[in-house]
Design a protein around this motif. Structure first.
Motif, mmCIF file in Angstrom:
data_model
loop_
_atom_site.group_PDB
_atom_site.id
_atom_site.type_symbol
_atom_site.label_atom_id
_atom_site.label_comp_id
_atom_site.label_asym_id
_atom_site.label_seq_id
_atom_site.Cartn_x
_atom_site.Cartn_y
_atom_site.Cartn_z
ATOM 1 N N LEU A 118 0.216 9.330 -5.512
ATOM 2 C CA LEU A 118 0.188 9.958 -6.684
ATOM 3 C C LEU A 118 0.050 9.132 -7.863
ATOM 4 C CD1 LEU A 118 1.797 13.481 -6.602
ATOM 5 C CD2 LEU A 118 -0.664 13.208 -7.186
ATOM 6 N N LEU A 119 0.994 8.166 -7.767
ATOM 7 C CA LEU A 119 1.649 7.184 -8.704
ATOM 8 C C LEU A 119 0.474 6.268 -8.887
ATOM 9 C CD1 LEU A 119 3.249 5.731 -10.915
ATOM 10 C CD2 LEU A 119 4.558 4.783 -8.976
ATOM 11 N N GLN A 120 -0.074 5.630 -7.711
ATOM 12 C CA GLN A 120 -1.160 4.650 -7.674
ATOM 13 C C GLN A 120 -2.409 5.356 -8.488
ATOM 14 O OE1 GLN A 120 -2.380 1.767 -4.509
ATOM 15 N NE2 GLN A 120 -4.010 3.201 -4.273
ATOM 16 N N GLY A 121 -2.788 6.697 -7.959
ATOM 17 C CA GLY A 121 -3.894 7.119 -8.623
ATOM 18 C C GLY A 121 -3.729 7.291 -10.143
ATOM 19 N N CYS A 122 -2.688 7.713 -10.768
ATOM 20 C CA CYS A 122 -2.399 7.822 -12.066
ATOM 21 C C CYS A 122 -2.625 6.675 -12.900
ATOM 22 C CB CYS A 122 -0.895 8.578 -12.169
ATOM 23 S SG CYS A 122 -0.355 8.584 -14.047
ATOM 24 N N ILE A 123 -2.128 5.380 -12.166
ATOM 25 C CA ILE A 123 -2.220 4.123 -12.824
ATOM 26 C C ILE A 123 -3.716 3.678 -13.137
ATOM 27 C CG2 ILE A 123 -1.741 1.829 -12.556
ATOM 28 C CD1 ILE A 123 0.947 2.632 -11.169
ATOM 29 N N ILE A 124 -4.498 3.875 -11.988
ATOM 30 C CA ILE A 124 -5.795 3.819 -11.830
ATOM 31 C C ILE A 124 -6.421 4.550 -12.988
ATOM 32 C CG2 ILE A 124 -8.021 3.675 -10.460
ATOM 33 C CD1 ILE A 124 -6.546 3.302 -8.115
ATOM 34 N N ASP A 125 -6.299 5.893 -13.164
ATOM 35 C CA ASP A 125 -6.975 6.603 -14.031
ATOM 36 C C ASP A 125 -6.360 6.499 -15.462
ATOM 37 O OD1 ASP A 125 -8.053 7.667 -11.848
ATOM 38 O OD2 ASP A 125 -7.287 9.671 -11.864
ATOM 39 N N TRP A 126 -5.131 6.017 -15.905
ATOM 40 C CA TRP A 126 -4.714 5.843 -16.911
ATOM 41 C C TRP A 126 -5.519 4.540 -17.627
ATOM 42 C CZ3 TRP A 126 -2.271 2.183 -20.234
ATOM 43 C CH2 TRP A 126 -1.680 2.615 -21.262
ATOM 44 N N VAL A 127 -5.668 3.499 -16.446
ATOM 45 C CA VAL A 127 -6.030 2.377 -17.151
ATOM 46 C C VAL A 127 -7.768 2.443 -17.591
ATOM 47 C CG1 VAL A 127 -7.181 0.134 -16.665
ATOM 48 C CG2 VAL A 127 -4.834 0.915 -15.838
ATOM 49 N N TYR A 128 -8.287 3.461 -16.884
ATOM 50 C CA TYR A 128 -9.967 3.521 -17.155
ATOM 51 C C TYR A 128 -10.055 4.577 -18.342
ATOM 52 C CZ TYR A 128 -11.303 0.450 -13.638
ATOM 53 O OH TYR A 128 -11.406 -0.662 -12.670
ATOM 54 N N ALA A 129 -8.964 5.536 -18.410
ATOM 55 C CA ALA A 129 -9.343 6.265 -19.627
ATOM 56 C C ALA A 129 -9.082 6.006 -20.769
ATOM 57 C CB ALA A 129 -8.021 7.656 -19.462
ATOM 58 N N PRO A 131 0.982 -1.216 0.042
ATOM 59 C CA PRO A 131 0.064 0.162 -0.053
ATOM 60 C C PRO A 131 1.005 1.444 -0.113
ATOM 61 C CG PRO A 131 -0.860 -1.379 1.765
ATOM 62 C CD PRO A 131 0.447 -2.066 1.293
ATOM 63 N N PRO A 132 0.454 2.459 -0.725
ATOM 64 C CA PRO A 132 1.138 3.623 -0.646
ATOM 65 C C PRO A 132 1.288 4.237 0.595
ATOM 66 C CG PRO A 132 -0.977 3.736 -1.807
ATOM 67 C CD PRO A 132 -0.599 2.493 -1.729
ATOM 68 N N THR A 133 2.411 4.641 0.957
ATOM 69 C CA THR A 133 2.313 5.632 2.133
ATOM 70 C C THR A 133 2.750 7.039 2.019
ATOM 71 O OG1 THR A 133 4.621 4.911 2.576
ATOM 72 C CG2 THR A 133 3.106 3.574 3.482
ATOM 73 N N THR A 134 3.428 7.299 0.954
ATOM 74 C CA THR A 134 3.813 8.730 0.946
ATOM 75 C C THR A 134 2.972 9.478 -0.187
ATOM 76 O OG1 THR A 134 5.129 8.253 -1.107
ATOM 77 C CG2 THR A 134 6.295 8.140 1.201
ATOM 78 N N GLU A 135 2.897 10.737 -0.183
ATOM 79 C CA GLU A 135 2.110 11.537 -1.129
ATOM 80 C C GLU A 135 2.462 10.883 -2.664
ATOM 81 O OE1 GLU A 135 0.572 15.819 -2.014
ATOM 82 O OE2 GLU A 135 2.056 15.526 -0.861
ATOM 83 N N LEU A 136 3.859 10.973 -2.928
ATOM 84 C CA LEU A 136 4.284 10.482 -4.244
ATOM 85 C C LEU A 136 3.613 9.120 -4.692
ATOM 86 C CD1 LEU A 136 7.906 11.899 -4.641
ATOM 87 C CD2 LEU A 136 5.813 12.859 -5.682
ATOM 88 N N GLU A 137 3.680 8.094 -3.769
ATOM 89 C CA GLU A 137 3.283 6.739 -4.002
ATOM 90 C C GLU A 137 1.932 7.014 -4.337
ATOM 91 O OE1 GLU A 137 6.644 4.580 -1.357
ATOM 92 O OE2 GLU A 137 4.686 4.732 -0.608
#
Length: 576
Positions: A420-431, A412-418
């Motif tokens: 951000l990366l997880q959110g980007c991956i999810i959004d990229w897949v569904y876009a 699981p992500p713990t930092t803000e950058l981690e």
């Protein structure tokens, strides 16, 4: 003059800077003393310092990568109107609501509009969507820009709103999308430490109370809600609460409609009942017998009846719904469908494996009741799409500020950058494919440390202009809003005087008469820092030649420095 400007700039640097009375106060770092109220220190505190201002950043569908509540970082996909910020106890009131609409056909949501209530010497609201910023009278100095706005403005700099005491601030920007609902809004909220409250999505320890179901509690007007509903519904799909035609989700084959606070269970109940294992067949509302016998579920609990549950504990059942068990009210009568207690009713432990076929479980309302599609869902979608891979999403998102961030789906992500990366991956897949580059750009715009505002000190003046020392600390507005007119001055102080040269005869001091012609396209007066000649010893008058044939005339003119103005005119007249 340049030397004078340099001296002025040096003086500005050492003198105390004055507080700007205009929009977007210059925030400077200051420590909060014990005898200094937060409201009095906001104007001199550093907006970018997390020790001075609490942060709440959310973007995309939407990912909350910073909050001041106990939930930390999370995704929240509840539809309809939600309280985002409620800071109305200390200092000027700042209350912010968002309207959430379904994103494409997924279980995720995006923000279509905001309304912000500001209270201080003047009270009113600010409404923001993708085309307009509507501001109550008297609040104009606290919002920039206002009125009709372009997509470019929303993307490049966005909209800034702040309270009059400078204790609350938000920057809102937009990302257009081709599918439902056409665009999404991101926000970065800053509220002074000591001013923030544990309410709204940014501060609440539980998100269900942030949902606003009663339209009498809307900050949005009915016209604004109607406009947002039309935008959301025009793409089809789910209808948001508060919109015409909305029907609360109800899982099939379950008796008793889910109440508002328990709607989060609709999707997991439907998924569970469609598969194998125990079925959840009843929702026991507060008006049912077993609920009354239980003492009624509290505001944080929902009661469900389970059938074919032999061998399962209520911890197991609530876990299937994505939450935890609160209690076991007792066994129910399998011959009725009204949540009435049956034989051997009584409480039991959540972890007790039931030997009954039918029983009731009290499940906790999740802190985040609508988390939406998670990273594991995204991986499954990517693996089933022949045109992309999950690794494609990772590779495309690990750029810019995320280039050195390591992704592990099992950690699981713990930092803000981690996060951000997880959110980007999810959004990229569904876009869609043509929106994926925009998803990456939108993620990069959320990188920590990016400026929320632009000051004149950040701006580069155009050629021929120099920074105005008196304006270096001024805040123009969102990034990209500074201009030469706001921040710069000419390199020399010039005084322009235009004079007409009339056809006339005039006696020079040498006793000769010269006749010269006036050609407006070639002769005009200029500033005193050009070729200067004294006339009658009383004032300076400047003449200059313009045009392709003037270079030779200017050369001859330069050799006659010290000549009378009449002689200068003679040279120009001869050459013209």
């Amino acid at each position: 003059m340049l030397q004078i400007a340099a001296v002025l700039w040096a003086l500005v640097c050492v003198l105390p800077q004055q507080v700007s009375a205009g929009f977007l106060h210059t925030f400077k770092k200051a420590s909060l003393t014990t005898d200094q109220a937060p409201c009095d220190s906001c104007a001199t505190a550093d907006l970018q310092d997390p020790n001075e201002f609490d942060q709440c950043n959310f973007w995309g569908d939407p990912h909350y990568t910073e909050t001041w509540g106990g939930l930390g970082r999370f995704d929240y996909q509840g539809l309809g109107v939600h309280d985002v910020v409620i800071n109305n106890v200390t200092c000027d009131t700042f209350r912010m609501q968002a309207f959430h609409c379904q994103y494409r056909t997924s279980r995720n949501a995006v923000v279509l509009g905001f309304v912000i209530e500001l209270g201080g010497s003047v009270t009113g609201t600010v409404f923001v969507n993708d085309t307009f910023v509507e501001v109550s009278a008297g609040l104009e100095s606290l919002v920039s820009p206002i009125g009709e706005i372009s997509t470019q403005q929303l993307q490049n700099g966005g909209i800034n709103v702040q309270t009059g005491d400078r204790c609350n601030f938000v920057n809102i920007n937009e990302k257009p999308i081709n599918f439902k609902p056409g665009y999404l809004l991101n926000a970065k909220v800053r509220s002074r430490v000591g001013v923030t409250q544990n309410a709204g999505v940014c501060g609440s320890p539980q998100l269900f109370p942030t949902f606003v179901s009663d339209n009498s509690s809307f900050l949005f007007t009915s016209e604004q809600i109607e406009q947002l509903c039309e935008q959301c519904s025009s793409f089809g799909g789910e209808i948001s609460p508060a919109c015409p035609g909305y029907t609360p989700p109800q899982p099939p084959d379950i008796t008793n409609d889910l109440t508002e606070e328990c709607l989060w269970a609709a999707d997991p109940i439907e998924t569970q009942n469609a598969g194998t294992g125990p079925d959840i067949t009843q929702f026991c509302a507060t008006d049912t017998t077993i609920a009354a016998d239980f003492g009624n579920p509290g505001p944080d609990q929902c009661l469900f009846t389970v059938t074919d549950g032999n061998g399962n504990s209520c911890t197991d059942i609530c876990g299937l719904l994505g939450t935890t068990c609160s209690n076991v009210p007792g066994r129910v009568d399998s011959q009725n469908d009204n949540c009435e207690p049956g034989g051997n009713e009584g409480t039991a432990s959540c972890d007790t494996q039931n030997n009954f076929n039918t029983y009731t479980c009290a499940c906790d309302i999740p802190d985040i009741p609508f988390p939406g599609d998670n990273i594991n869902d995204a991986e499954e979608v990517a693996n089933n799409d022949p045109n992309i891979s999950f690794q494609d999403a990772i590779d495309n998102c690990t750029v810019g500020c995320l280039a050195n961030v390591t992704f592990d789906i099992n950690v699981p992500p713990t930092t803000e950058l981690e996060y951000l990366l997880q959110g980007c991956i999810i959004d990229w897949v569904y876009a869609s494919n043509d929106e994926r580059a925009a998803i990456v750009d939108n993620t990069q715009a959320q990188c920590p440390g990016l400026p929320l505002t632009e000051t004149c000190a950040d701006f580069t003046c155009s050629s021929g202009l120099v920074p105005d020392p008196a304006k270096q600390a001024d805040v123009c507005g969102p990034p990209g809003t500074c201009t030469d007119a706001l921040c710069c001055m000419t390199s020399r102080f010039r005084r322009y005087r235009r004079q007409r040269i009339r056809r006339r005869r005039r006696r020079s001091r040498f006793g000769r008469y010269y006749k010269y012609a006036y050609n407006e396209s070639l002769m005009q007066s200029l500033a005193p820092d050009e070729e200067e000649h004294e006339e009658d010893g009383n004032f300076q008058q400047v003449y200059s030649c313009k045009g392709e044939d003037c270079e030779e005339a200017k050369a001859k003119l330069s050799t006659r420095r010290g000549s009378s103005s009449a002689q200068v005119k003679e040279v120009l007249a001869d050459e013209l």
